[in-house]
Design a protein around this motif. Structure first.
Motif, mmCIF file in Angstrom:
data_model
loop_
_atom_site.group_PDB
_atom_site.id
_atom_site.type_symbol
_atom_site.label_atom_id
_atom_site.label_comp_id
_atom_site.label_asym_id
_atom_site.label_seq_id
_atom_site.Cartn_x
_atom_site.Cartn_y
_atom_site.Cartn_z
ATOM 1 N N ARG A 235 0.847 -1.193 0.000
ATOM 2 C CA ARG A 235 0.000 0.000 0.000
ATOM 3 C C ARG A 235 0.879 1.238 0.000
ATOM 4 O O ARG A 235 1.821 1.325 0.798
ATOM 5 C CB ARG A 235 -0.894 0.042 1.249
ATOM 6 C CG ARG A 235 -1.871 -1.099 1.291
ATOM 7 C CD ARG A 235 -2.775 -1.029 2.511
ATOM 8 N NE ARG A 235 -3.570 -2.250 2.572
ATOM 9 C CZ ARG A 235 -4.443 -2.527 3.520
ATOM 10 N NH1 ARG A 235 -4.652 -1.669 4.500
ATOM 11 N NH2 ARG A 235 -5.120 -3.663 3.499
ATOM 12 N N GLU B 187 1.124 4.019 1.398
ATOM 13 C CA GLU B 187 0.588 4.758 2.554
ATOM 14 C C GLU B 187 1.046 6.212 2.531
ATOM 15 O O GLU B 187 2.198 6.500 2.207
ATOM 16 C CB GLU B 187 1.075 4.099 3.852
ATOM 17 C CG GLU B 187 0.638 2.663 4.042
ATOM 18 C CD GLU B 187 -0.796 2.538 4.536
ATOM 19 O OE1 GLU B 187 -1.461 3.571 4.681
ATOM 20 O OE2 GLU B 187 -1.244 1.393 4.770
ATOM 21 N N ARG C 205 3.237 0.850 10.191
ATOM 22 C CA ARG C 205 2.622 1.187 8.903
ATOM 23 C C ARG C 205 3.698 1.171 7.829
ATOM 24 O O ARG C 205 4.529 2.062 7.743
ATOM 25 C CB ARG C 205 1.960 2.565 8.968
ATOM 26 C CG ARG C 205 1.062 2.841 7.794
ATOM 27 C CD ARG C 205 0.332 4.150 7.918
ATOM 28 N NE ARG C 205 -0.570 4.200 9.061
ATOM 29 C CZ ARG C 205 -1.715 3.533 9.160
ATOM 30 N NH1 ARG C 205 -2.108 2.767 8.171
ATOM 31 N NH2 ARG C 205 -2.463 3.631 10.232
ATOM 32 N N MET C 206 3.694 0.110 7.033
ATOM 33 C CA MET C 206 4.734 -0.061 6.018
ATOM 34 C C MET C 206 4.109 0.006 4.638
ATOM 35 O O MET C 206 2.898 -0.118 4.483
ATOM 36 C CB MET C 206 5.389 -1.439 6.186
ATOM 37 C CG MET C 206 6.000 -1.650 7.545
ATOM 38 S SD MET C 206 6.102 -3.401 7.914
ATOM 39 C CE MET C 206 7.710 -3.783 7.285
ATOM 40 N N GLU D 55 -4.939 -0.233 16.040
ATOM 41 C CA GLU D 55 -5.399 -1.481 15.403
ATOM 42 C C GLU D 55 -4.272 -2.479 15.184
ATOM 43 O O GLU D 55 -3.229 -2.154 14.630
ATOM 44 C CB GLU D 55 -6.032 -1.130 14.049
ATOM 45 C CG GLU D 55 -6.346 -2.375 13.228
ATOM 46 C CD GLU D 55 -7.056 -2.077 11.913
ATOM 47 O OE1 GLU D 55 -7.519 -0.944 11.724
ATOM 48 O OE2 GLU D 55 -7.138 -3.001 11.085
ATOM 49 N N LEU D 56 -4.572 -3.717 15.602
ATOM 50 C CA LEU D 56 -3.643 -4.817 15.365
ATOM 51 C C LEU D 56 -4.265 -5.814 14.382
ATOM 52 O O LEU D 56 -3.596 -6.351 13.513
ATOM 53 C CB LEU D 56 -3.339 -5.502 16.713
ATOM 54 C CG LEU D 56 -2.559 -6.796 16.714
ATOM 55 C CD1 LEU D 56 -1.196 -6.616 16.065
ATOM 56 C CD2 LEU D 56 -2.370 -7.278 18.150
ATOM 57 N N SER E 242 -8.311 -10.514 9.774
ATOM 58 C CA SER E 242 -7.151 -10.027 9.035
ATOM 59 C C SER E 242 -6.169 -9.355 9.989
ATOM 60 O O SER E 242 -6.486 -8.341 10.606
ATOM 61 C CB SER E 242 -7.633 -9.019 7.986
ATOM 62 O OG SER E 242 -6.536 -8.418 7.368
ATOM 63 N N GLY F 255 -2.052 -8.035 10.590
ATOM 64 C CA GLY F 255 -0.760 -7.715 9.991
ATOM 65 C C GLY F 255 0.332 -8.450 10.757
ATOM 66 O O GLY F 255 0.441 -8.315 11.972
ATOM 67 N N ARG G 21 2.756 -5.977 12.214
ATOM 68 C CA ARG G 21 2.174 -5.275 13.369
ATOM 69 C C ARG G 21 2.166 -6.169 14.593
ATOM 70 O O ARG G 21 2.398 -5.731 15.710
ATOM 71 C CB ARG G 21 0.748 -4.839 13.037
ATOM 72 C CG ARG G 21 0.669 -3.357 12.941
ATOM 73 C CD ARG G 21 -0.714 -2.894 12.672
ATOM 74 N NE ARG G 21 -0.635 -1.905 11.605
ATOM 75 C CZ ARG G 21 -1.650 -1.161 11.231
ATOM 76 N NH1 ARG G 21 -2.823 -1.300 11.814
ATOM 77 N NH2 ARG G 21 -1.513 -0.283 10.260
HETATM 78 P P1 ATP Z 1 -5.169 1.132 9.156
HETATM 79 O O1 ATP Z 1 -6.496 1.734 9.531
HETATM 80 O O2 ATP Z 1 -4.192 1.058 10.293
HETATM 81 O O3 ATP Z 1 -4.574 1.699 7.903
HETATM 82 P P2 ATP Z 1 -6.643 -0.860 7.818
HETATM 83 O O4 ATP Z 1 -7.930 -0.804 8.561
HETATM 84 O O5 ATP Z 1 -6.522 -0.225 6.497
HETATM 85 O O6 ATP Z 1 -5.442 -0.377 8.768
HETATM 86 P P3 ATP Z 1 -6.985 -3.553 6.984
HETATM 87 O O7 ATP Z 1 -7.192 -3.216 5.567
HETATM 88 O O8 ATP Z 1 -8.133 -3.979 7.801
HETATM 89 O O9 ATP Z 1 -6.190 -2.367 7.705
HETATM 90 O O10 ATP Z 1 -5.814 -4.642 7.051
HETATM 91 C C1 ATP Z 1 -5.783 -5.672 8.007
HETATM 92 C C2 ATP Z 1 -4.542 -5.644 8.853
HETATM 93 O O11 ATP Z 1 -3.376 -5.495 8.052
HETATM 94 C C3 ATP Z 1 -4.486 -4.477 9.826
HETATM 95 O O12 ATP Z 1 -5.185 -4.774 11.000
HETATM 96 C C4 ATP Z 1 -3.009 -4.334 10.067
HETATM 97 O O13 ATP Z 1 -2.581 -5.230 11.092
HETATM 98 C C5 ATP Z 1 -2.391 -4.764 8.768
HETATM 99 N N1 ATP Z 1 -1.966 -3.598 7.983
HETATM 100 C C6 ATP Z 1 -2.737 -2.818 7.197
HETATM 101 N N2 ATP Z 1 -2.006 -1.851 6.611
HETATM 102 C C7 ATP Z 1 -0.732 -2.029 7.046
HETATM 103 C C8 ATP Z 1 0.503 -1.365 6.797
HETATM 104 N N3 ATP Z 1 0.565 -0.333 5.967
HETATM 105 N N4 ATP Z 1 1.619 -1.823 7.403
HETATM 106 C C9 ATP Z 1 1.568 -2.887 8.241
HETATM 107 N N5 ATP Z 1 0.439 -3.547 8.501
HETATM 108 C C10 ATP Z 1 -0.696 -3.146 7.923
#
Ligand code: ATP
Length: 513
Positions: A250, A252, A261-262, A332-333, A374, A376, A379
């Motif tokens: 992503r 980000e 957040r990677m 969020e984890l 789901s 990460g 994370r």
């Molecule tokens: P956030 O709100 O923190 O951006 P999200 O709600 O977009 O996360 P989801 O799409 O539900 O995240 O993805 C499921 C899981 O993937 C998250 O709970 C998180 O643990 C992990 N995740 C999502 N984006 C990242 C990221 N950029 N880097 C690391 N882990 C991630």
């Protein structure tokens, strides 16, 4: 007591110093929000992945795994809604030229209000002492209720405007709350715009024939497009699940906070296919199951909480996060999402292939509903690692740095240490290593005084140190030192494997779920 930023900085530098995490391409000054796992990091990461995989796939006879490709047909992302709706609202500060996620700015503002609630609680707890009832205080104190009301109203409005894509209102909210750029302190904001988070790339060798592709932003779609393949070849009956771990990408906007957040990260996802109408009960069941998995690692019940979503993603009819107390607060984890038939129904539409299940009990076909968990992997790594890192005051007025990783996840389960580098002790120690390495990762260390070696193993998180001394030569016993208590016990060499196994066996830990 160090402040939050200092604690987090210590986590990052410890991760580097002990071979857990390095900045990607560091010799070229790194790449923002991309990280590499080192010699210990890869072991911890593999162990977390395995702990998840066993809990989901091995221990559930109706859940199977797959490993889908990162590249997928581009229409996948039309059907999933990612081309049109996988956006973050971004806003720029005109003075600092810094870009922010508009929703994160508002959420950070709310976190400040919530911090005031925490402050009131701490103050009151001190005042009332043992008679303090936190729940009652939260429910009745007028100041706390005022803060709560304010925070909830802001989140509600944010949720509504994002849902309606009313970006002008998101900006209006930022202005009304008088949110300033953390960098410049100015309130001089641009309008809020949408920004798609998918990375594009091309497949094919010539410019004319090349096909536009995306790097997958989630692993889930690889499961949806394989739903029928797995269901048919595995003769799966609803309810059943498909699990997968793998990389997701992503672009980000706010890429800070280390591996939280990677831009390239790994997900562990499971889609549970269910009968339409049963999603509420499965939603509750999976929330509970997943929380139990987390708690089985013994990282403290108080460090977890559920957070129900105000704003639902484009595919969901209910969603909650499992939040963990990271060094920078609760975040969020893992997400638990009731995705309805959104994905399968859309893939049916876009592919013109039937993606239905014939239910023998109902004697009819339908598109199943989906309940998703789901998490990460990176994370989870950060949660485990930051929770484990502790500075301990010892009785002799010194401190030690210890990484109290759950033993089941530790990279090395034991280190074998000859007390001195002579008198045949290294040979005995090496022999113990050669026996144990068939069962677990073990390290051998003969450099420096044994006290220093204990400290080194504490800092890297090894649960046991096995020391070979002169008594070993006489009676085949060694000392086992326990990382967390620093207690030592004398045991026969033949018993060492059993002691370690009891403490690190996945089976023992997974019984907790
Ligand atoms: P956030 O709100 O923190 O951006 P999200 O709600 O977009 O996360 P989801 O799409 O539900 O995240 O993805 C499921 C899981 O993937 C998250 O709970 C998180 O643990 C992990 N995740 C999502 N984006 C990242 C990221 N950029 N880097 C690391 N882990 C991630």
């Amino acid at each position: 007591m160090a402040n939050k930023e200092d604690i987090f900085k210590r986590v990052i530098s410890h991760a580097k110093e002990y071979g857990y995490i390095f900045q990607s391409s560091e010799i070229y000054d790194g790449l923002s929000a991309v990280y590499d796992y080192g010699q210990n990091g890869v072991e911890l990461k593999n162990n977390i992945r395995e702990y998840w995989w066993r809990a989901m796939v091995q221990l559930n006879d109706n859940i199977v795994g797959i490993d889908a490709a990162i590249f997928m047909h581009p229409t996948t992302w039309k059907a999933s809604g990612h081309v049109d709706a996988f956006n973050d609202p971004l806003i720029d500060n005109k003075d600092s030229k810094k870009r922010y996620r508009a929703d994160v700015l508002v959420e950070d503002h709310v976190a400040k209000i919530e911090a005031k609630i925490d402050k009131e609680v701490t103050k009151a707890a001190k005042r009332f002492g043992d008679t303090f009832d936190k729940q009652q205080f939260l429910a009745t104190n007028t100041r706390v209720l005022g803060y709560r009301e304010k925070a909830d109203a802001i989140l509600k409005r944010l949720g509504k405007s994002l849902e309606k894509e009313d970006l002008a209102d998101v900006k209006a909210l930022i202005e009304e709350l008088e949110i300033a750029c953390p960098l410049s302190g100015s309130k001089n904001w641009t309008d809020v715009k949408q920004f798609n988070l998918m990375f594009g790339t091309k497949l094919g060798s010539t410019a004319e024939s090349a096909m536009d592709l995306y790097l997958r932003p989630e692993t889930a779609q690889g499961i949806f497009v394989n739903f029928l393949n797995v269901q048919k070849t595995g003769r799966m009956k609803i309810p059943f699940g498909i699990a997968q771990t793998g990389k997701a990408f992503r672009n980000e906007i706010v890429a800070r906070q280390f591996i939280f957040r990677m831009r390239e990260f790994e997900q562990m996802e499971m889609q549970y296919f269910i009968k339409p109408g049963t999603q509420k009960e499965w939603y509750e069941a999976w929330k509970e199951k997943r929380m139990k998995w987390h708690l089985s690692l013994g990282m403290g019940e108080e460090n977890y909480r559920f957070h129900d979503h105000e704003k639902l993603a484009h595919y969901a009819d209910a969603a909650a996060d499992i939040e963990f107390k990271f060094p920078f607060g609760f975040k969020e984890l893992e997400g638990i999402h009731s995705r309805t038939d959104f994905d399968l129904a859309n893939h049916e539409k876009y592919s013109s292939k039937k993606l239905q299940y014939f239910d023998p009990e109902e004697n009819k076909s339908y598109v199943p509903y989906v309940l998703e968990t789901s998490i990460g992997l990176d994370r989870m790594f950060l949660a485990v690692f930051s929770n484990a890192l502790q500075e301990e005051e010892l009785e002799n007025n010194t401190t030690r740095t210890v990484l109290k990783l759950p033993a089941v996840l530790a990279p090395n389960k034991a280190a074998v240490l000859p007390l001195v580098k002579k008198d045949g002790l290294p040979e005995i120690a090496q022999k113990i290593v050669d026996d144990l390495k068939w069962h677990f990762n073990v390290a051998y260390d003969e450099k420096d005084a044994v006290g220093r070696r204990y400290r080194r193993q504490d800092a890297v998180g090894t649960p046991f140190c096995i020391t070979v001394d002169h008594q070993t030569v006489e009676d085949d016993t060694v000392t086992i030192r326990h990382r967390d208590t620093m207690q030592q016990e004398r045991v026969a060499i033949s018993e060492v494997k059993g002691v370690i196994e009891k403490a690190v066996a996945m089976k023992e830990w997974l019984k907790g779920i």
